[in-house]
Each structure stands twice: as C-alpha cells, then as structure tokens.
Enzyme design. Structure first.
Site, PDB file in Angstrom:
ATOM      1  N   SER A  61       0.878  -0.947  -0.069  1.00  0.00           N
ATOM      2  CA  SER A  61      -0.095  -0.043   0.132  1.00  0.00           C
ATOM      3  C   SER A  61       0.829   1.169  -0.020  1.00  0.00           C
ATOM      4  O   SER A  61       2.105   1.415   0.582  1.00  0.00           O
ATOM      5  CB  SER A  61      -0.869   0.068   1.171  1.00  0.00           C
ATOM      6  OG  SER A  61      -1.592  -1.113   1.179  1.00  0.00           O
TER       7      SER A  61
HETATM    8  N1  SAM Z   1      -0.230  -4.483   4.087  1.00  0.00           N
HETATM    9  C1  SAM Z   1       0.514  -5.116   3.094  1.00  0.00           C
HETATM   10  C2  SAM Z   1       1.846  -4.629   2.783  1.00  0.00           C
HETATM   11  O1  SAM Z   1       2.399  -3.910   3.512  1.00  0.00           O
HETATM   12  O2  SAM Z   1       2.435  -5.094   1.745  1.00  0.00           O
HETATM   13  C3  SAM Z   1      -0.202  -4.647   1.686  1.00  0.00           C
HETATM   14  C4  SAM Z   1      -1.556  -5.574   1.679  1.00  0.00           C
HETATM   15  S1  SAM Z   1      -2.321  -5.715   0.229  1.00  0.00           S
HETATM   16  C5  SAM Z   1      -2.785  -4.195  -0.198  1.00  0.00           C
HETATM   17  C6  SAM Z   1      -3.934  -6.847   0.768  1.00  0.00           C
HETATM   18  C7  SAM Z   1      -3.355  -8.115   0.801  1.00  0.00           C
HETATM   19  O3  SAM Z   1      -4.630  -8.598   1.311  1.00  0.00           O
HETATM   20  C8  SAM Z   1      -3.022  -8.947  -0.330  1.00  0.00           C
HETATM   21  O4  SAM Z   1      -1.781  -9.572  -0.050  1.00  0.00           O
HETATM   22  C9  SAM Z   1      -4.375  -9.905  -0.544  1.00  0.00           C
HETATM   23  O5  SAM Z   1      -3.883 -11.423  -1.203  1.00  0.00           O
HETATM   24  C10 SAM Z   1      -4.831  -9.955   1.065  1.00  0.00           C
HETATM   25  N2  SAM Z   1      -5.897 -10.562   1.162  1.00  0.00           N
HETATM   26  C11 SAM Z   1      -7.146 -10.272   0.520  1.00  0.00           C
HETATM   27  N3  SAM Z   1      -8.245 -11.167   0.954  1.00  0.00           N
HETATM   28  C12 SAM Z   1      -7.792 -11.828   2.018  1.00  0.00           C
HETATM   29  C13 SAM Z   1      -8.075 -12.611   3.114  1.00  0.00           C
HETATM   30  N4  SAM Z   1      -9.522 -13.087   3.051  1.00  0.00           N
HETATM   31  N5  SAM Z   1      -7.314 -13.071   4.136  1.00  0.00           N
HETATM   32  C14 SAM Z   1      -6.056 -12.770   3.978  1.00  0.00           C
HETATM   33  N6  SAM Z   1      -5.552 -11.997   3.238  1.00  0.00           N
HETATM   34  C15 SAM Z   1      -6.265 -11.504   2.422  1.00  0.00           C
END
Ligand code: SAM
Length: 217
Positions: A61
């Site tokens: 993000s």
């Molecule tokens: N905070 C992270 C970073 O610093 O790199 C970025 C997160 S990214 C915007 C969102 C993440 O949420 C993705 O890696 C995606 O695979 C994950 N995600 C989506 N649905 C999910 C779920 N039900 N449970 C766990 N992770 C999930």
C-alpha cells in the site's frame, strides 16, 4: 545512504506534511527499510508516494494510507494486533515495531512465505503467521481469551466481517476499507461497554478482501 535519505523524505513530505504526528508511527517508519519489501526490479520506486505491485496481482500500500490507518488505531506498546492481508510484510513490520504481538493472516501462500522469511531475517520475534482466510479472523482456543486490541484490514470488504468485530477486545478498534470493488470508505469500529461505535475516516482504494465474509473472488 540513498535509501536512508529517501526514507527521510518520505516521512517528511508524504507523512508529516499530511498530518501524521503520532511519534510511534513515525519512528516505526524510520526503522523499517521499505525497499526490502518491494521486488528487486522496482526497488528504485520503493519510497514513492504510491502503492506498488508485489506480484500475484497484489500491492504494497501507499505509505501515507498505512501511516494514517496506524495513527487512527492509536497503537500502544501493550497492544495485541491482528493484521489481515500480510502482502509484502511491510505493514506487519511497522506494527511489530510498536505492538507487543502481531498476528498476521494472508490468503496467498507464496506472499506469506516470502514475508515470513524476510521478517525472520530482519529479526522480528513478535509476529505470528497464518496462511488462510482472514475474513474469519484468528480463531484459536477459547474465543473469550483470544481477543485483539487492534485489528487492521489491508483489503477492501463489501461489509464488515462479523467474525472480526467479535474478536475485538473491550475498547478495541478495528479499521477496514468498506465499499464496492473500486472505491471504499475507511471505517473504524470501536467496541465499548454500550456496543460498537462506527466512524468514517474518508475515502480510499484497496484490493479486494476475498473470503467467506468478503468478496467471492
Ligand atoms: N499491508 C500489505 C503490505 O504492507 O504489503 C499490503 C496488503 S495488500 C494491499 C492486501 C493483501 O490482502 C493482499 O496480499 C491479499 O492477498 C490479501 N487478502 C485479500 N483477501 C484476504 C483474506 N480473506 N485473508 C487474508 N488476506 C487477504
């Protein structure tokens, strides 16, 4: 040296200039080398004011939105934090710089494996990892004993997952982008003796939260 000045500029011009004043959050950002969490070929973009691709169709993000969510949560040293969406592990590291324990869940195995290896190499000992559906939170043992002071969701949900609100400790806070697939509001839920209080902290755009209590793919 270049990375250190890029990190300093990110903090000054992207965070402080936009109202991030929580000293704990700012110190965490100065302690975690963001360039280690982005793919080698775009490492030169690591301190840009934008999200970046980390593979698997996912993103690390934008620094400002991460800082804003952390500031809104009013993180404390004693907090037990649940993070949904480990992604690159960058936000996990920032949380682990402040809180006593961080529990992180990611639904893409290759991402959580990579993040866990990096965070172990960086020496973090207060992070617990789980591959699975974070819309269900972190269910272990006695649900009454397994509550979180803070829950941060880094992906966008159509509604607030009931499993997550039920895992909030008394006076705990959950922050989650909620809306449609293209635009959301940052919603904060605080658990009080009188029930759950919802506040809206403004617009944002996140990748979708996919799972039982999120979007269906
Ligand atoms: N905070 C992270 C970073 O610093 O790199 C970025 C997160 S990214 C915007 C969102 C993440 O949420 C993705 O890696 C995606 O695979 C994950 N995600 C989506 N649905 C999910 C779920 N039900 N449970 C766990 N992770 C999930």
């Amino acid at each position: 040296m270049k990375n250190r000045s890029s990190c300093g500029n990110m903090i000054k011009y992207q965070l402080v200039a936009r109202g991030i004043i929580d000293e704990k959050v700012l110190k965490a950002f100065s302690s975690v080398p963001r360039h280690l969490f982005v793919p080698d070929e775009i490492r030169y973009l690591a301190y840009n004011d934008s999200p970046l691709s980390i593979g698997e169709g996912q993103t690390i993000s934008q620094p400002y939105i991460v800082a804003l969510m952390m500031q809104i949560l009013e993180l404390k040293e004693s907090d037990k934090v649940l993070e949904i969406g480990t992604g690159s592990g960058y936000q996990t590291a920032l949380l682990a710089e402040i809180a006593t324990e961080v529990f992180t869940v990611e639904r893409i195995n290759s991402l959580i494996q990579k993040a866990e290896n990096l965070l172990n190499d960086l020496g973090y000992k207060n992070i617990f990892y789980r591959f699975g559906d974070g819309t269900l939170g972190w269910k272990d043992g006695n649900p009454e004993q397994n509550k979180f002071d803070k829950i941060i969701v880094a992906a966008a949900a159509p509604d607030i997952p009931e499993s997550l609100t039920s895992q909030l400790a008394m006076n705990g806070k959950l922050i989650i982008p909620t809306g449609n697939r293209t635009f959301q509001q940052l919603v904060v839920i605080t658990r009080t003796e009188d029930g759950y209080i919802h506040t809206n902290e403004g617009g944002c755009t996140f990748v979708p939260l996919i799972g039982d209590e999120g979007w269906q793919e």
